[in-house]
Every structure is written in structure tokens, then in C-alpha cells.
Write a protein that holds these residues in place. Structure first.
Motif, short mmCIF file in Angstrom:
data_model
loop_
_atom_site.label_atom_id
_atom_site.label_comp_id
_atom_site.label_asym_id
_atom_site.label_seq_id
_atom_site.Cartn_x
_atom_site.Cartn_y
_atom_site.Cartn_z
N PHE A 1 -101.25 48.27 -97.58
CA PHE A 1 -100.52 48.92 -96.49
C PHE A 1 -100.59 50.43 -96.71
N ALA A 2 -100.90 51.17 -95.66
CA ALA A 2 -101.02 52.63 -95.79
C ALA A 2 -100.35 53.30 -94.59
N THR A 3 -99.54 54.29 -94.89
CA THR A 3 -98.91 55.11 -93.85
C THR A 3 -99.75 56.36 -93.68
N LYS A 4 -100.41 56.48 -92.53
CA LYS A 4 -101.31 57.61 -92.27
C LYS A 4 -100.54 58.74 -91.60
N VAL A 5 -100.51 59.88 -92.26
CA VAL A 5 -99.91 61.09 -91.69
C VAL A 5 -101.06 62.05 -91.40
N THR A 6 -101.37 62.24 -90.12
CA THR A 6 -102.51 63.06 -89.73
C THR A 6 -102.06 64.20 -88.82
N PRO A 7 -102.85 65.29 -88.78
CA PRO A 7 -102.45 66.42 -87.93
C PRO A 7 -102.42 66.03 -86.46
N ALA B 1 -109.14 49.62 -92.73
CA ALA B 1 -107.74 49.58 -92.32
C ALA B 1 -107.63 49.76 -90.82
N GLY B 2 -106.57 49.21 -90.26
CA GLY B 2 -106.35 49.33 -88.83
C GLY B 2 -104.90 49.05 -88.49
N ALA C 1 -104.99 46.94 -94.47
CA ALA C 1 -106.26 46.27 -94.76
C ALA C 1 -105.89 45.00 -95.51
N THR C 2 -106.21 43.85 -94.95
CA THR C 2 -105.76 42.58 -95.54
C THR C 2 -106.56 42.18 -96.76
#
Length: 549
Positions: free
Chosen positions: A391-397, A420-421, A413-414
Motif C-alpha cells: 500500500f502506498a500513499t502518493k503525494v504528488t504536486p 500500483a494503481g 500493488a497486490t
């Protein structure tokens, strides 16, 4: 907290009254028994958009009443205040649906709209399931969820304040720039008009004075010739000469006339005196009419120039001086405008820098919190038999705004190496349920204001995984009210309160009932969930073991 739910004539429910408690409330029953009807009914009274055919066959209308506890400071109170509705420690929602489809709603016995119900719903209930589109799966809410996890409310407030300052500074700059552009567009006209007005320098009342002088000089030119003739007629070459001759002649013979000319001589003397006064008056008038022709021409030129300038600028002649002051002020604004614009440009740049600094601080806090959330999720996913998932928390501009300059998305991503999606595109049904539960466990903080409902979130899992799901639901319910619709005995065994949903056929009519279970009845219900219709002592023993674990 949802305290009670009263359902009348909704689908296969005739009359149902439920009293809920804090902690973990579980609802179990066979497929098709009516568990989903309970959620449909609750969603109906909360204003959610759902199925239209809710009214029980043969009934004139269906009705649902829900009662919530509403402590001081509950966010629902702000919604009530905005809608002009009364608030108390108890919130009563009632909604009626007629067989024809007409819906009517009340909040604390006041008529209201579905929009108000939905606004209240957002502060009262969270629904989570495999097809959750109102909560964790909605990417638009991920940034807010991360902020709640990170405790960044003060930083978000600082960003909003900085954004408001920036917007105000930008508005001032743009307004000044637009005003300056308008003045620049007429600069040539202004400078020419001011020079023209300064050169002419018209004075208040001057136009009327020039007009009077012009008319007087024009009149003098017309009458002067006749007045000059009259003076000649009265002077020595005119009446005065013969009268003087007559007086001299009469005075020469008066002594011989023995007084008979005395009266005539006296009258003649008086006439000469009057004639002299008349001649003097005519001469004075003639002298007064004398003027330089160039003076008339100059007066006319200035009069015509003043009138032409007044027509040109659309003002009356006496207002030319005031108009000139206005034009000078506009020129002064132009001359000082560049300085003012520079100051406002600098202020806007400083405000933009302040907003950027506030955004940077918020980005740093979000990035740090994202790492903590990802670590927490890794710890939650392992017991749920998803230790290989990432599990990833994406912080993007993102485009800077009142809530910062970040876009936040929860991705997964399982399997190692897999791309990842978004949660709802990558995870399967059972995986998604566990992801949502793990995420909710990680994100929930002091969730006492919300009633959380999990609709078969344990579908597709069993054994130790189902037990892990139940334990996490129980953990969530320690400080909040949680309602779970479940087919899992492991989850049901973790409940603090247990209801069984059953479908019955009586007199050719199918109805659904919900029964609170005693401890002994819970054993049988969980045994049924374990063994099916034939409940054995082994199943009861297993049920007791689950309840004790």
C-alpha cells in the motif's frame, strides 16, 4: 451514535423497531433474509439515492424514523444551524415514501429536503463495503483523510489564510493594473487636453462677461455714427452757432427795445445752457462708445475658444476649470501609478511566497504522514493475509490552492513487482474488503461522532483472516459505534451486540424480522453459520470457542 431505527411498510418489513448500542453491533442471517433492506431503509431516511420501489406491496406509504445522539460540538449541529433547523441532544430524522413515489422528510419535526438529509448523513454515518464509493475509494477525499491522519489542521488553516491573502493581493494588483491600463490608453488625450486647458485658462463667469462685452461693442459700432451726427447738430456747426449769433444780435439791440427783449434773451440763455448740457451728454456717450476694433476681435476669439472647448469636452463653460482639475488628477494617477503598481506587484509576490512556504510546510507534513500511514498499513495487512501487498500513499504536486499544492491518492500493488494503481481497480473483491478495513483502522481517530457501517466487508475471507477482520472491527468499535452485516462466524463472534435477521411467510405474506440475541441464542446462530441448517454439538462447541476467543 445511531440509537434507534423504526421501519414501517418498507419492502418485506411490516413493522420493525431496533435499538442499537455503542460498540460492535453485528447483524447476521441467511442470504435474502433482509439484511440489505435494513441498510436500504437507513439510507432512505438519510437521504441517500437508492432503489425507488421501497414501499411494501399493498401499503399506502413506507416510513423510516432514525434517532441519533447529538452531543455538544457534533458537526451535525453546524448543518442544522445552516439549514435553520433546531438542534438538541437528540436528532430525529423521519422520511415517508408514498406508493406513488412522493418523498417527504422531517428533521426534529420540521419539514426539510433530501439535500439537508444528505448533508447530515455525511456527519452521522460512514458506509463501507466492496463497492464503497462514498468514502475510502473516492480519490477526491484522500487528501482530507491523510490530513486527518496527520493532524495537519493548523497547517491547512495557515495555507487557507495565506491563499486568502494572496487572492486579496492579486485582486488589488489586477484592479490597479486595469485602472492604469485605462489611463495609459488615454494618456495622449489627457496630456493634450490639459495643455489646451492650461493655455486657455478659462475662469468661472468669464464666458458670460465676454459675451456681454462683445454685445456692447457690437451695439456701439451700430449707434456711434448717429450719435456723432447728433453731437455735430448740437455743436458750433449746428444749433449752437445760430443760437449764439441770435443771442449776440439781440443783445446788440436790447437797449433800444426798452426791455421788450429781456424775456427772449433770458430764454435764449437758458436754451444755450441746456443745449450745452445736451451736447456734453452726447459727447460723453460718444466717448464711451469709442473702442479698439482689435479689442472686439480679441474678445470674440476668446469667447469662441472657450465655447468650443466646452463643446469639445461636453461640459458647460463655467465647468472647464473643474474639468481641468479632474484631468490633472488622472494624469497624476498615471504618473504615480507605476510606483503604486510596483508596490502592489511586490505585495502579491510576497503573498505568493508566503503561500508557497505554507504549502511546502504542509507538503512536508503530508509526506511524513504518508510514510507513517504506509507503515501502519503494512502492519495491518500482514494479519489479514496480505503481507505481499504494498500500500502506498502518493503525494504528488498539484495546482496550488487553498488546501495546498498536493494531490493525494491511495494506491496498492497486490503482488511484488506489479504496478500500483487505485484501490478499486487493482484489488479483487475480498482483497478490497480487507484493504478498506485496514485503511479504516489506520485512519480512524476519535471517531465517536460517526456510526460506521460495514456491509459484508468480510466477504471472500475465512478462517484466521476472518478472525483478523473481526478483531479489527472490534478495535474500531472501542471508541465508536460500528454496525456490521456479516456472514462470517469469526466476525459475528466479536460483536458486543448481535441481531439475527430472518424471513418468514405467514398467511401468504413474506416479512422480515430482526431479533436481538441472548448469549445462548448467539451460540446457536454462530453454530448455524459454521455448520449450516443442522446445528450439532460440535458446531455449538466451536461457536462457544469463537465467542470466548
Amino acid at each position: 451514535m445511531l440509537r434507534s431505527l423504526d421501519i414501517r411498510d418498507m419492502l418485506i418489513i411490516d413493522r420493525l423497531e431496533l435499538d442499537f448500542q455503542s460498540g460492535l453491533n453485528v447483524l447476521t442471517g441467511e442470504t435474502g433474509a433482509g439484511k440489505s433492506i435494513l441498510l436500504d431503509s437507513l439510507g432512505f431516511v438519510l437521504g441517500w439515492r437508492g432503489r425507488a420501489d421501497l414501499v411494501r406491496a399493498g401499503a399506502a406509504q413506507g416510513e423510516v424514523t432514525a434517532v441519533f445522539d447529538l452531543p455538544e460540538g457534533h458537526p451535525a449541529r453546524a448543518v442544522l444551524a445552516e439549514a435553520g433547523l433546531p438542534a438538541a441532544d437528540e436528532l430525529l430524522l423521519r422520511r415517508v415514501n408514498t406508493a406513488e413515489g412522493r418523498k417527504t422528510a422531517w428533521v426534529n419535526d420540521r419539514r426539510t429536503t433530501g439535500e439537508v438529509l444528505r448533508a447530515l448523513s455525511d456527519t452521522l454515518v460512514e458506509l463501507h463495503g466492496q463497492h464503497d464509493d462514498r468514502g475510502l475509494l473516492n480519490p477526491r477525499g484522500h487528501r482530507e483523510l491523510l490530513d486527518a491522519f496527520a493532524g495537519t489542521a493548523p497547517l491547512v488553516a495557515a495555507v487557507k489564510a495565506a491563499w486568502a491573502d494572496l487572492a486579496a493581493a492579486q485582486r488589488k494588483f489586477e484592479a490597479e493594473e486595469a485602472a492604469l491600463d485605462r489611463v495609459r490608453a488615454e494618456e495622449e488625450f489627457l496630456r493634450h487636453a490639459v495643455a489646451e486647458l492650461d493655455q486657455l485658462d478659462p475662469q468661472p463667469g468669464e464666458e458670460a462677461e465676454l459675451d456681454a462685452r462683445r454685445r456692447a461693442m457690437q451695439a456701439a459700432a451700430r449707434i456711434r455714427e448717429d450719435i456723432a451726427r447728433a453731437r455735430n447738430a448740437l455743436g458750433p456747426q449746428g444749433a449752437e452757432g445760430p443760437m449764439t449769433d441770435a443771442l449776440r444780435w439781440l443783445e446788440g439791440v436790447a437797449d433800444q427795445a426798452e426791455g421788450r427783449l429781456d424775456a427772449a434773451l433770458a430764454a435764449l440763455n437758458r436754451a444755450l445752457i441746456e443745449l450745452g448740457e445736451a451736447e456734453q451728454g452726447v459727447s460723453d456717450c460718444l466717448d464711451g462708445l469709442d473702442h479698439d476694433p482689435a479689442e472686439l476681435e480679441a474678445a470674440e476669439e476668446r469667447l469662441f475658444a472657450i465655447r468650443a472647448l466646452a463643446r469639445k469636452h461636453g461640459v458647460i463653460p463655467d465647468e472647464l476649470g473643474t474639468f481641468a482639475i479632474e484631468l490633472r488628477d488622472r494624469l497624476a494617477a498615471l504618473d504615480s501609478g507605476e510606483k503604486t503598481l510596483g508596490e502592489l506587484r511586490k505585495a502579491a509576490a510576497e503573498a505568493r511566497a508566503g503561500h508557497r512556504a505554507a504549502c511546502d510546510a504542509l507538503t512536508a507534513a503530508r509526506t511524513e504522514a504518508a510514510a507513517r500511514l504506509d507503515a501502519a498499513m503494512a502492519g495491518e495487512l500482514a494479519p489479514l493475509k496480505m503481507e505481499r501487498a504494498v500500500f502506498a500513499t502518493k503525494v504528488t504536486p498539484a495546482e496550488p490552492g487553498p488546501e495546498g499544492a498536493d494531490s493525494v491518492a491511495f494506491t496498492v500493488a497486490t503482488n511484488p513487482g506489479a504496478p500500483a494503481g487505485p484501490l478499486n481497480r487493482i484489488a479483487s473483491g475480498g482483497e478490497l474488503s480487507r484493504f478498506l478495513l485496514a485503511l479504516k483502522v489506520c485512519l480512524t481517530r476519535e471517531a465517536t461522532a460517526l456510526t460506521m457501517i460495514f456491509d459484508e466487508i468480510d466477504r471472500g475471507v475465512g478462517g484466521a483472516t476472518a478472525d483478523a477482520v473481526g478483531r479489527r472491527l472490534r478495535r474500531l468499535s472501542d471508541d465508536a459505534q460500528v454496525l456490521v452485516v456479516t456472514h462470517s462466524p469469526q466476525v459475528a463472534a466479536r460483536g458486543a451486540h448481535h441481531w439475527r435477521v430472518e424471513k418468514r411467510v405467514e398467511g401468504g405474506m413474506t416479512t422480515s424480522t430482526v431479533t436481538p440475541l441472548s448469549e445462548a441464542e448467539r451460540v446457536d446462530e454462530i453454530a448455524r453459520m459454521l455448520a449450516g441448517d443442522s446445528i450439532t454439538e460440535e458446531a455449538r462447541a466451536a461457536a462457544r470457542a469463537l465467542l470466548q476467543g
